[in-house]
Design a protein around this motif. Sequence first.
Motif, short mmCIF file in Angstrom:
data_model
loop_
_atom_site.label_atom_id
_atom_site.label_comp_id
_atom_site.label_asym_id
_atom_site.label_seq_id
_atom_site.Cartn_x
_atom_site.Cartn_y
_atom_site.Cartn_z
N GLN A 22 -15.59 19.18 -35.91
CA GLN A 22 -15.45 19.90 -34.74
C GLN A 22 -15.72 21.21 -34.26
O GLN A 22 -15.94 21.22 -33.06
CB GLN A 22 -13.53 19.99 -34.50
CG GLN A 22 -12.64 18.80 -34.84
CD GLN A 22 -11.50 18.75 -35.45
OE1 GLN A 22 -11.12 19.97 -35.65
NE2 GLN A 22 -10.75 17.85 -35.50
N ASN A 23 -16.24 21.88 -35.06
CA ASN A 23 -16.70 23.45 -34.79
C ASN A 23 -17.85 23.71 -36.10
O ASN A 23 -17.49 24.18 -37.09
CB ASN A 23 -15.49 24.27 -34.99
CG ASN A 23 -16.02 25.56 -34.50
OD1 ASN A 23 -17.11 26.02 -34.10
ND2 ASN A 23 -15.37 26.56 -34.31
N PRO A 24 -18.94 23.04 -35.98
CA PRO A 24 -20.09 23.32 -36.87
C PRO A 24 -20.21 24.94 -37.03
O PRO A 24 -20.97 25.10 -38.08
CB PRO A 24 -21.30 22.81 -36.19
CG PRO A 24 -20.99 21.79 -35.00
CD PRO A 24 -19.56 22.47 -34.66
N GLU A 25 -19.98 25.70 -36.28
CA GLU A 25 -20.42 26.99 -36.38
C GLU A 25 -19.29 28.01 -36.96
O GLU A 25 -19.61 29.27 -37.09
CB GLU A 25 -20.75 27.69 -35.00
CG GLU A 25 -21.99 26.98 -34.29
CD GLU A 25 -22.15 27.34 -32.75
OE1 GLU A 25 -21.41 28.34 -32.52
OE2 GLU A 25 -22.76 26.87 -32.24
N LYS A 52 -24.88 16.94 -51.63
CA LYS A 52 -24.41 15.36 -51.67
C LYS A 52 -25.01 14.76 -50.46
O LYS A 52 -25.09 13.47 -50.34
CB LYS A 52 -23.09 15.05 -51.62
CG LYS A 52 -22.42 15.43 -53.16
CD LYS A 52 -20.78 14.81 -53.06
CE LYS A 52 -20.31 15.20 -54.44
NZ LYS A 52 -18.99 14.88 -54.59
N GLY A 53 -25.52 15.61 -49.60
CA GLY A 53 -26.39 15.20 -48.22
C GLY A 53 -25.17 14.53 -47.36
O GLY A 53 -25.53 14.11 -46.23
N PHE A 54 -24.16 15.12 -47.28
CA PHE A 54 -23.10 14.92 -46.40
C PHE A 54 -23.05 15.84 -45.09
O PHE A 54 -22.75 15.33 -43.92
CB PHE A 54 -21.66 14.90 -46.70
CG PHE A 54 -21.33 13.92 -48.03
CD1 PHE A 54 -21.90 12.38 -47.82
CD2 PHE A 54 -20.43 14.10 -48.91
CE1 PHE A 54 -21.50 11.64 -48.80
CE2 PHE A 54 -20.29 13.08 -50.03
CZ PHE A 54 -20.71 11.94 -49.86
N VAL A 55 -23.60 16.97 -45.36
CA VAL A 55 -23.81 18.10 -44.54
C VAL A 55 -24.89 18.64 -44.63
O VAL A 55 -25.71 18.68 -45.68
CB VAL A 55 -22.49 19.10 -44.81
CG1 VAL A 55 -22.83 20.18 -43.80
CG2 VAL A 55 -21.20 18.63 -44.56
N ALA A 70 -25.06 26.81 -39.03
CA ALA A 70 -24.02 25.66 -38.51
C ALA A 70 -24.09 24.52 -39.52
O ALA A 70 -25.17 23.98 -40.29
CB ALA A 70 -24.48 25.25 -37.25
N TYR A 71 -22.94 24.10 -39.92
CA TYR A 71 -22.81 22.96 -40.63
C TYR A 71 -22.69 21.90 -39.99
O TYR A 71 -21.87 21.75 -38.93
CB TYR A 71 -21.32 23.15 -41.47
CG TYR A 71 -21.56 24.39 -42.52
CD1 TYR A 71 -22.15 24.23 -43.68
CD2 TYR A 71 -20.81 25.41 -42.17
CE1 TYR A 71 -22.15 25.37 -44.47
CE2 TYR A 71 -20.77 26.54 -42.87
CZ TYR A 71 -21.46 26.46 -44.07
OH TYR A 71 -21.42 27.57 -44.94
N LEU A 72 -23.77 20.73 -40.01
CA LEU A 72 -24.00 19.65 -39.30
C LEU A 72 -23.58 18.26 -40.26
O LEU A 72 -24.25 17.97 -41.30
CB LEU A 72 -25.34 19.58 -38.66
CG LEU A 72 -25.48 20.91 -37.84
CD1 LEU A 72 -27.19 20.69 -37.46
CD2 LEU A 72 -24.83 20.95 -36.51
N LEU A 73 -22.69 17.41 -39.79
CA LEU A 73 -22.75 16.30 -40.50
C LEU A 73 -23.98 15.16 -40.18
O LEU A 73 -24.22 15.05 -39.20
CB LEU A 73 -21.31 15.43 -40.22
CG LEU A 73 -19.73 15.94 -40.46
CD1 LEU A 73 -18.88 15.04 -39.83
CD2 LEU A 73 -19.83 16.06 -41.73
N THR A 74 -24.20 14.72 -41.51
CA THR A 74 -25.23 13.86 -41.49
C THR A 74 -24.50 12.42 -41.30
O THR A 74 -23.33 12.33 -41.38
CB THR A 74 -26.03 13.74 -42.80
OG1 THR A 74 -25.20 13.40 -43.96
CG2 THR A 74 -26.53 15.19 -42.99
N PRO A 75 -25.57 11.41 -40.97
CA PRO A 75 -24.92 10.01 -40.87
C PRO A 75 -24.08 9.64 -42.22
O PRO A 75 -23.08 9.07 -42.11
CB PRO A 75 -26.26 8.92 -40.73
CG PRO A 75 -27.13 10.01 -39.95
CD PRO A 75 -26.82 11.44 -40.60
#
Length: 125
Positions: A22-25, A52-55, A70-75
């Motif tokens: 919701q808020n990667p920053e 683990k490659g989730f973020v 910023a934390y970005l979700l990966t596929p």
Amino acid sequence: MASSRKKQQSEIRLKVIRLISQNPEMSTRQVADEVGISNGSAYYVLTALVEKGFVKLGNFKKNPRKGQYAYLLTPKGIREKSLLTHSFIEHKREEFEALKIEITALEEEAGLAVEATPAPKDGKR
């Protein structure tokens, strides 16, 4: 059946993933405050999610403090969020059913059992 500690860790992971989606920053401190865990625990969870490659970490484009990420979700992270959400819902439904049974038993024990009132034959109340 998963242990209580594993369930708690999964719930924390889900909360963290939902927050950063919701808020990667969000800072690690903000994540810790929102989830109700220590800063060290938040850092540990976020680091584990990255490993683990989730973020993945991304720099802010327009931030004057270039050290902030910023934390970005990966596929893969989106899939993990879906799996954790499904597991969480299933667990909470089981808890809900167990609580309903316990409440009914306590009501009967205390003489507070509410009997269902039959509906009128004409369908009106």
